[in-house]
Design a protein around this motif. Structure first.
Motif, mmCIF file in Angstrom:
data_model
loop_
_atom_site.group_PDB
_atom_site.id
_atom_site.type_symbol
_atom_site.label_atom_id
_atom_site.label_comp_id
_atom_site.label_asym_id
_atom_site.label_seq_id
_atom_site.Cartn_x
_atom_site.Cartn_y
_atom_site.Cartn_z
ATOM 1 N N VAL A 215 -0.607 -6.888 7.594
ATOM 2 C CA VAL A 215 -0.916 -5.362 6.741
ATOM 3 C C VAL A 215 0.538 -4.672 6.317
ATOM 4 O O VAL A 215 1.387 -4.412 7.219
ATOM 5 C CB VAL A 215 -1.838 -4.487 7.879
ATOM 6 N N GLN A 216 0.450 -4.157 5.027
ATOM 7 C CA GLN A 216 1.659 -3.455 4.797
ATOM 8 C C GLN A 216 1.649 -2.004 5.379
ATOM 9 O O GLN A 216 0.600 -1.440 5.593
ATOM 10 C CB GLN A 216 1.469 -3.309 3.135
ATOM 11 N N ALA A 217 3.002 -1.898 5.559
ATOM 12 C CA ALA A 217 3.331 -0.449 6.124
ATOM 13 C C ALA A 217 3.093 0.564 4.747
ATOM 14 O O ALA A 217 3.455 0.412 3.667
ATOM 15 C CB ALA A 217 4.448 -0.107 6.830
ATOM 16 N N LYS A 218 2.568 1.765 5.128
ATOM 17 C CA LYS A 218 2.291 2.777 4.037
ATOM 18 C C LYS A 218 3.591 3.676 3.965
ATOM 19 O O LYS A 218 3.897 3.958 5.127
ATOM 20 C CB LYS A 218 1.019 3.500 4.265
ATOM 21 N N LYS A 219 4.089 4.219 2.933
ATOM 22 C CA LYS A 219 4.829 4.833 2.650
ATOM 23 C C LYS A 219 4.503 6.124 1.680
ATOM 24 O O LYS A 219 3.990 5.766 0.800
ATOM 25 C CB LYS A 219 6.323 4.336 2.158
#
Length: 162
Positions: free
Chosen positions: A153-157
């Motif tokens: 799961v991609q980390a959110k920025k």
């Protein structure tokens, strides 16, 4: 010599019977009104309605190891739902019929209702169809589809909008 049956020509040249477009428009409006009055004396009939196939709204969520599909299916019971899962698509169909009838000989109204849903969703990643699970809660169908190859799961920025 001019015959009595021959219409006189209008000085404006539009029509031998009307002197302007406004009069022609009034004539058609009066005709329409008279026609509506004549049909209003007939008894009202409602046309039978065909079952309407509704497209339901849904959410597809990537949870890393699995895809989750949440689909609104109001008025449907779990026994009425058919799910077909392949490695790259999901097909959901549901149909529910209800009929209410009073046991009177000369009933004036007998009502039936039917709701149907159909949706095919192409999936962005391959899933293990044999491990799919589904649960219906309060008109929302929750389907979990494990991925063949889980992704991180991609980390959110956070990005500021200017």
């Amino acid at each position: 010599m001019v015959s009595k049956n021959t219409p006189k020509k209008s000085s404006r040249g539009i029509s031998p019977w009307h002197s302007s477009w406004e009069e022609l428009d009034k004539t058609f409006e009066n005709f329409r009104r008279d026609l509506e009055k004549s049909f209003s004396s007939f008894p009202s009939i409602s046309m039978p309605r065909f079952p309407h196939m509704q497209e339901t709204s849904c959410d597809v969520i990537d949870e890393g190891k699995q895809l989750r599909v949440k689909m609104n299916v109001p008025g449907i019971q779990k026994k009425d739902i058919k799910l077909n899962v392949t490695d790259n698509s999901l097909e959901v169909s549901a149909e529910h019929k209800e009929e209410s009838e009073e046991k009177k000989k000369n009933y004036l109204r007998k009502e039936r209702s039917q709701v149907s849903y159909y949706r095919t969703l192409p999936l962005s990643e391959k899933v293990v169809s044999g491990q799919a699970k589904a649960k219906l809660t309060d008109g929302v169908l929750d389907i979990v589809l494990p991925k063949s190859t889980p992704t991180k799961v991609q980390a959110k920025k956070s990005v500021s909008v200017q």
